[in-house]
Design an enzyme around this catalytic site. Sequence first.
Site, mmCIF file in Angstrom:
data_model
loop_
_atom_site.group_PDB
_atom_site.id
_atom_site.type_symbol
_atom_site.label_atom_id
_atom_site.label_comp_id
_atom_site.label_asym_id
_atom_site.label_seq_id
_atom_site.Cartn_x
_atom_site.Cartn_y
_atom_site.Cartn_z
ATOM 1 N N ASN A 14 -10.946 16.294 -12.627
ATOM 2 C CA ASN A 14 -9.989 15.187 -12.425
ATOM 3 C C ASN A 14 -9.546 14.598 -13.760
ATOM 4 O O ASN A 14 -8.380 14.230 -13.928
ATOM 5 C CB ASN A 14 -10.593 14.103 -11.533
ATOM 6 C CG ASN A 14 -10.457 14.444 -10.060
ATOM 7 O OD1 ASN A 14 -9.368 14.356 -9.498
ATOM 8 N ND2 ASN A 14 -11.552 14.870 -9.448
ATOM 9 N N ARG A 90 -22.593 7.003 -11.586
ATOM 10 C CA ARG A 90 -23.528 5.872 -11.657
ATOM 11 C C ARG A 90 -22.891 4.676 -10.963
ATOM 12 O O ARG A 90 -21.677 4.455 -11.080
ATOM 13 C CB ARG A 90 -23.814 5.463 -13.117
ATOM 14 C CG ARG A 90 -24.337 6.554 -14.006
ATOM 15 C CD ARG A 90 -25.648 7.132 -13.578
ATOM 16 N NE ARG A 90 -26.770 6.188 -13.616
ATOM 17 C CZ ARG A 90 -28.002 6.487 -13.253
ATOM 18 N NH1 ARG A 90 -28.276 7.702 -12.792
ATOM 19 N NH2 ARG A 90 -28.964 5.603 -13.329
ATOM 20 N N LEU A 92 -22.019 0.946 -10.741
ATOM 21 C CA LEU A 92 -21.808 -0.117 -11.727
ATOM 22 C C LEU A 92 -22.041 -1.470 -11.060
ATOM 23 O O LEU A 92 -21.736 -1.656 -9.882
ATOM 24 C CB LEU A 92 -20.390 -0.043 -12.287
ATOM 25 C CG LEU A 92 -20.095 1.236 -13.088
ATOM 26 C CD1 LEU A 92 -18.597 1.391 -13.330
ATOM 27 C CD2 LEU A 92 -20.856 1.227 -14.409
ATOM 28 N N ASN A 106 -10.743 4.369 -9.013
ATOM 29 C CA ASN A 106 -11.741 5.397 -8.720
ATOM 30 C C ASN A 106 -11.137 6.392 -7.739
ATOM 31 O O ASN A 106 -10.273 6.031 -6.934
ATOM 32 C CB ASN A 106 -12.983 4.764 -8.086
ATOM 33 C CG ASN A 106 -14.064 5.792 -7.769
ATOM 34 O OD1 ASN A 106 -14.343 6.686 -8.582
ATOM 35 N ND2 ASN A 106 -14.669 5.700 -6.591
ATOM 36 N N HIS A 108 -12.373 9.016 -4.705
ATOM 37 C CA HIS A 108 -13.512 9.335 -3.852
ATOM 38 C C HIS A 108 -13.096 10.463 -2.906
ATOM 39 O O HIS A 108 -12.007 10.419 -2.339
ATOM 40 C CB HIS A 108 -13.931 8.093 -3.059
ATOM 41 C CG HIS A 108 -15.159 8.333 -2.244
ATOM 42 N ND1 HIS A 108 -16.418 8.408 -2.809
ATOM 43 C CD2 HIS A 108 -15.328 8.555 -0.925
ATOM 44 C CE1 HIS A 108 -17.307 8.655 -1.852
ATOM 45 N NE2 HIS A 108 -16.671 8.744 -0.713
ATOM 46 N N ASP A 144 -17.533 2.289 -3.346
ATOM 47 C CA ASP A 144 -16.450 3.063 -2.737
ATOM 48 C C ASP A 144 -15.581 2.190 -1.842
ATOM 49 O O ASP A 144 -15.278 2.541 -0.696
ATOM 50 C CB ASP A 144 -17.013 4.261 -1.955
ATOM 51 C CG ASP A 144 -17.746 5.216 -2.877
ATOM 52 O OD1 ASP A 144 -17.392 5.282 -4.064
ATOM 53 O OD2 ASP A 144 -18.678 5.877 -2.400
HETATM 54 C C1 GAR Z 1 -14.678 14.741 -7.424
HETATM 55 O O1 GAR Z 1 -14.626 15.456 -6.211
HETATM 56 C C2 GAR Z 1 -14.657 13.261 -7.161
HETATM 57 O O2 GAR Z 1 -13.848 12.908 -6.069
HETATM 58 C C3 GAR Z 1 -16.107 12.985 -6.871
HETATM 59 O O3 GAR Z 1 -16.811 13.763 -7.796
HETATM 60 C C4 GAR Z 1 -16.037 14.937 -8.100
HETATM 61 C C5 GAR Z 1 -15.909 15.045 -9.603
HETATM 62 O O4 GAR Z 1 -15.322 16.269 -9.979
HETATM 63 N N1 GAR Z 1 -16.413 11.593 -7.009
HETATM 64 C C6 GAR Z 1 -17.331 10.958 -6.300
HETATM 65 O O5 GAR Z 1 -18.008 11.501 -5.468
HETATM 66 C C7 GAR Z 1 -17.449 9.483 -6.611
HETATM 67 N N2 GAR Z 1 -18.244 8.825 -5.636
HETATM 68 P P1 GAR Z 1 -14.714 16.439 -11.435
HETATM 69 O O6 GAR Z 1 -15.812 16.053 -12.434
HETATM 70 O O7 GAR Z 1 -14.385 17.918 -11.531
HETATM 71 O O8 GAR Z 1 -13.506 15.580 -11.554
#
Ligand code: GAR
Length: 195
Positions: A14, A90, A92, A106, A108, A144
């Site tokens: 991302n 993490r 926060l 963020n 999710h 979230d």
């Molecule tokens: C992504 O799928 C993001 O939506 C999720 O972690 C992944 C990170 O992938 N985030 C969460 O679960 C937050 N609670 P990336 O490091 O390749 O972007």
Amino acid sequence: MKRVAILLSGAGSNMVALAESMTGDHPARPVLVLSNEPAAPGLERARALGIATRVVDHRAHVDRAGFEAAMMVALRAARPDLVALAGFMRVLSPPFMATFSGRMLNIHPSLLPKYRGLDTHARALAAGESEAGCTVHEVTAALDDGPTLGQGRVPVRSGDTVETLAARVREMEHRLYPAVLRRVAEGNREVLFLP
Ligand code: GAR
């Protein structure tokens, strides 16, 4: 030009999608990639894109307050207008999030308010959902949660596994997050629905 700091803990796909979108007439630029995880592959990907990186290892701090104080020092030095959490794993504390109130986003991997927390794809599959997706939201004190800025839906297909569904959602994340970041940087907080 708006300054964007990106926080990550892992692969950084991302972060790459966000960083690669911030070129040309885009009103923002990435100024820092900050990770709590020294081994996060996203750090190397950020360096390859020419973005400054910093690590604040949570294991090097005895408590959350110390960790967050060090994060704050690193973040403040970058003077970000916006902070984008991109796979930052993490939790926060409310005071930390309050510092960036209205300026922290963020992503999710679920259609919030469904499936807050971890293992979103496994839970969506177990529940027999016919669609899944991702949500970009403003970060508030709750996990979230916070005002939705964008949501992208994808179908759940028969035979999907966590891996195949996660990959489909990930593609949508890479479309949704840059689109929402651009709108927010332009001052537009209307909810964006994709596709
Ligand atoms: C992504 O799928 C993001 O939506 C999720 O972690 C992944 C990170 O992938 N985030 C969460 O679960 C937050 N609670 P990336 O490091 O390749 O972007």
